[in-house]
Structure formats: structure tokens, C-alpha cells
Write a protein that holds these residues in place. Structure first.
Motif, PDB file in Angstrom:
ATOM      1  N   LEU A   1       1.099  -1.210  -0.061  1.00  0.00           N
ATOM      2  CA  LEU A   1      -0.043   0.158   0.063  1.00  0.00           C
ATOM      3  C   LEU A   1       0.725   1.302   0.018  1.00  0.00           C
ATOM      4  O   LEU A   1       1.609   1.594   1.046  1.00  0.00           O
ATOM      5  N   ASP A   2       1.140   1.672  -1.332  1.00  0.00           N
ATOM      6  CA  ASP A   2       1.833   2.948  -1.502  1.00  0.00           C
ATOM      7  C   ASP A   2       1.315   4.317  -1.274  1.00  0.00           C
ATOM      8  O   ASP A   2       1.813   5.220  -0.972  1.00  0.00           O
ATOM      9  N   ASP A   3       0.157   4.323  -1.459  1.00  0.00           N
ATOM     10  CA  ASP A   3      -0.682   5.650  -1.580  1.00  0.00           C
ATOM     11  C   ASP A   3      -1.529   5.740  -0.342  1.00  0.00           C
ATOM     12  O   ASP A   3      -2.625   5.604  -0.481  1.00  0.00           O
ATOM     13  N   VAL A   4      -0.748   6.019   0.501  1.00  0.00           N
ATOM     14  CA  VAL A   4      -1.420   6.308   2.004  1.00  0.00           C
ATOM     15  C   VAL A   4      -1.120   7.738   2.482  1.00  0.00           C
ATOM     16  O   VAL A   4      -0.006   8.218   2.339  1.00  0.00           O
ATOM     17  N   ASP A   5      -2.225   8.158   3.056  1.00  0.00           N
ATOM     18  CA  ASP A   5      -2.101   9.347   3.609  1.00  0.00           C
ATOM     19  C   ASP A   5      -2.003   9.482   5.071  1.00  0.00           C
ATOM     20  O   ASP A   5      -2.586   8.395   5.789  1.00  0.00           O
ATOM     21  N   VAL A   6      -1.318  10.367   5.800  1.00  0.00           N
ATOM     22  CA  VAL A   6      -1.271  10.673   7.203  1.00  0.00           C
ATOM     23  C   VAL A   6      -1.448  11.850   7.802  1.00  0.00           C
ATOM     24  O   VAL A   6      -1.239  12.852   6.836  1.00  0.00           O
ATOM     25  N   ALA A   7      -2.117  12.024   8.880  1.00  0.00           N
ATOM     26  CA  ALA A   7      -2.103  13.077   9.330  1.00  0.00           C
ATOM     27  C   ALA A   7      -2.484  13.131  10.998  1.00  0.00           C
ATOM     28  O   ALA A   7      -2.830  12.046  11.595  1.00  0.00           O
TER      29      ALA A   7
END
Length: 299
Positions: A233-239
Motif C-alpha cells: 500500500l504505497d498511496d497512504v495519507d497520514v495526518a
């Protein structure tokens, strides 16, 4: 596999069916609405009364199943892709009966609505749902009151904390993201503790503590991003979601149509299957989108 919907008799809110169909748009599986009605006691001394009670209960079940079928019919767009069914069963415990039905019908998740007292667009557990959440070995999806959508699941947001339960949850949500074909976002919630009347130099110390939390959370999120990349899973957003209170922190990350939020148990112990700790409970109460509560992996 299937989606099992807990559909209450005399239900005036089709939110649970809306959420189940949303999940099914992304991962087509049968959706089964189950209405649980009271079961008679069957005692010889009250045979006549018990028969009347069972007749009334059966009528409630049939009417509830008809309402569920009407709710399904409001979504003809997915009728050809997703089989639907509405049934009623008698049971003395709604949570126990729903879990039994889920096992019999090979359900991987149980979907329920919010309490009638909930504000539109907010999640609130009923007493029955609370018992279900704390005893189920399956994920429980909870729809906000008056929830309506025509989308599939576009993005899965996981409430992440850097502990054993958080890492276990992360891997399970990664699989959910894959099966639903949805983007994944990893969010850590940072809420300042309530301030108490103390000496003037303590607020500065409190700020230092919060800054340390933020630094640690950022490092854990980068580690989580790298771990998810190793799983493909390369397209992961973090916040980081921070604020003076839980409503502000949860609102700060922004929410879109097609979002769902996933939280986990506060313990991975088998006896605590899904015990909502104080943070998870506050996240659930303030979520503007459907919430999926995932049980601990067990030890």
C-alpha cells in the motif's frame, strides 16, 4: 460472505441499510436485514397469553421485514449486483441473536444504526448496540442517524495509536482498504487534557508535553507508512488531528462523501473483544461519518 444488518422493528431510520449497501457497492456481497423480535417464554401456565404474545411478535417481525424490503427497493441501482434479503427471527437477546445469525449466514460484519436520540449525522450507540459492540468477535459498523449516500467506500480512515492494539488494527484495516478498493488514511488524534487551576508556569510545561506527543506521533506515523508500503500500500495519507477538544480535533482533518472511520479496541485480550477505551468512545460519539469498530485480535 455477507453483510448482516440489525434492523429494528418499527424502525424509522434506514441508515443501517444505507451503510450496508455502501459497503456492498465497493465489495459486492449479499446484504441480509435481520429483525429480532421478542420470543415467548413457552410456559404451560401462560400458554394462552404466550400464544397471543407470539402472534403479536410475529406480526412485528413481518412488518419490520416489509419495511426493510422497501428500504432495499429505494436503491434499484445496485439490485443487479447485490442480492438482498429481509427476514425476522425471534430471540430473547438482540445482540446474541444477531451474532448467531451472523455465524449462520457467514457474515463478516454486522451493520447497525444509531439511537433515535442521536442528532442527524451523528453516531450514538443504543444499549443493545453497546452490548453488541462489547461482545462481538466481528467488526461492527455503525451508521450516523439519518445517514444517506449513493456512493461506495472511497476512503478508509483509521484512528491510529502507537501500541500493540494500534499496529494490529493497522494491518486489519489495510486488508479492509484492499477489499473495499478504497484509499487509506492514517490519523492520530491529539487532544490537550483539560486544564486545571495551577501555577502559571505549568501551561508552558503542558505545551512541551503536547509538542513531545506530536513528535512521537509523527515518527510513529512515518513508521506506519513504511510498514504499509511493505504490504503493497504505497498511496497512504497520514495526518495528525489536533484540537482543544475531541469535536475540534476530529473535524480538523476534513471528511468527504464516501469516507468511513475505523477504530479498534483498547485491549487485545480475548475477554475484552471490543472494549472501547475513553479515546475510542469519544471518537465514535463525534464522528461525522460511519464508524467501524474492530475487535481485538485476542491473546
Amino acid at each position: 460472505m455477507s453483510y448482516l444488518v440489525g434492523y429494528g422493528p418499527r424502525n424509522d431510520d434506514r441508515s443501517a441499510i444505507e451503510l450496508a449497501l455502501q459497503l456492498a457497492r465497493s465489495r459486492p456481497e449479499p446484504v441480509i436485514a435481520v429483525s429480532v423480535v421478542p420470543r415467548g417464554w413457552g410456559t404451560p401456565a401462560a400458554a394462552g397469553t404466550d400464544r397471543e404474545y407470539e402472534q403479536w411478535s410475529a406480526l412485528e417481525g413481518r412488518q419490520s421485514a416489509e419495511l426493510a424490503r422497501a428500504d432495499f427497493a429505494a436503491h434499484p441501482d445496485i439490485a443487479s449486483d447485490v442480492p438482498t434479503e429481509a427476514v425476522w427471527v425471534a430471540g430473547r437477546s438482540v445482540p446474541a441473536t444477531l451474532m448467531e445469525q451472523a455465524a449462520e449466514r457467514d457474515a463478516w460484519i454486522i451493520v447497525v444504526g444509531s439511537a433515535e436520540e442521536a442528532e442527524p449525522g451523528r453516531v450514538r450507540l443504543t444499549s443493545k448496540t453497546d452490548r453488541l459492540v462489547h461482545s462481538s468477535t466481528l467488526p461492527i459498523a455503525i451508521a450516523p442517524r439519518s445517514y444517506r449516500t449513493t456512493s461506495g467506500v472511497e476512503r478508509v480512515t483509521v484512528g491510529f495509536r502507537d501500541d500493540d492494539a494500534g499496529w494490529s488494527l493497522l494491518e486489519r484495516v489495510a486488508e479492509l482498504s484492499r477489499t473495499e478498493g478504497a484509499r487509506l488514511r492514517v490519523v492520530t488524534f491529539l487532544v490537550a487534557p483539560a486544564r486545571t487551576p495551577v501555577t502559571s508556569d505549568v501551561p508552558h510545561a503542558e505545551t512541551q508535553v503536547i509538542d513531545l506527543w506530536r513528535t512521537q506521533a509523527e515518527a510513529a506515523q512515518e513508521e506506519a507508512r513504511a510498514h504499509l508500503a511493505s504490504l503493497g500500500l504505497d498511496d497512504v495519507d497520514v495526518a495528525l488531528a489536533s484540537g482543544p477538544d475531541w469535536p475540534a480535533a476530529i473535524a480538523s482533518v476534513g471528511w468527504e462523501e464516501g469516507d468511513i472511520l475505523v477504530v479498534g479496541s483498547s485491549s487485545t485480550h480475548r475477554l475484552a473483544q471490543v472494549f472501547l477505551g475513553s479515546s475510542a468512545a469519544k471518537i465514535v460519539r463525534n464522528s461525522p461519518v460511519p464508524v467501524v469498530v474492530v475487535p481485538g485480535a485476542g491473546t
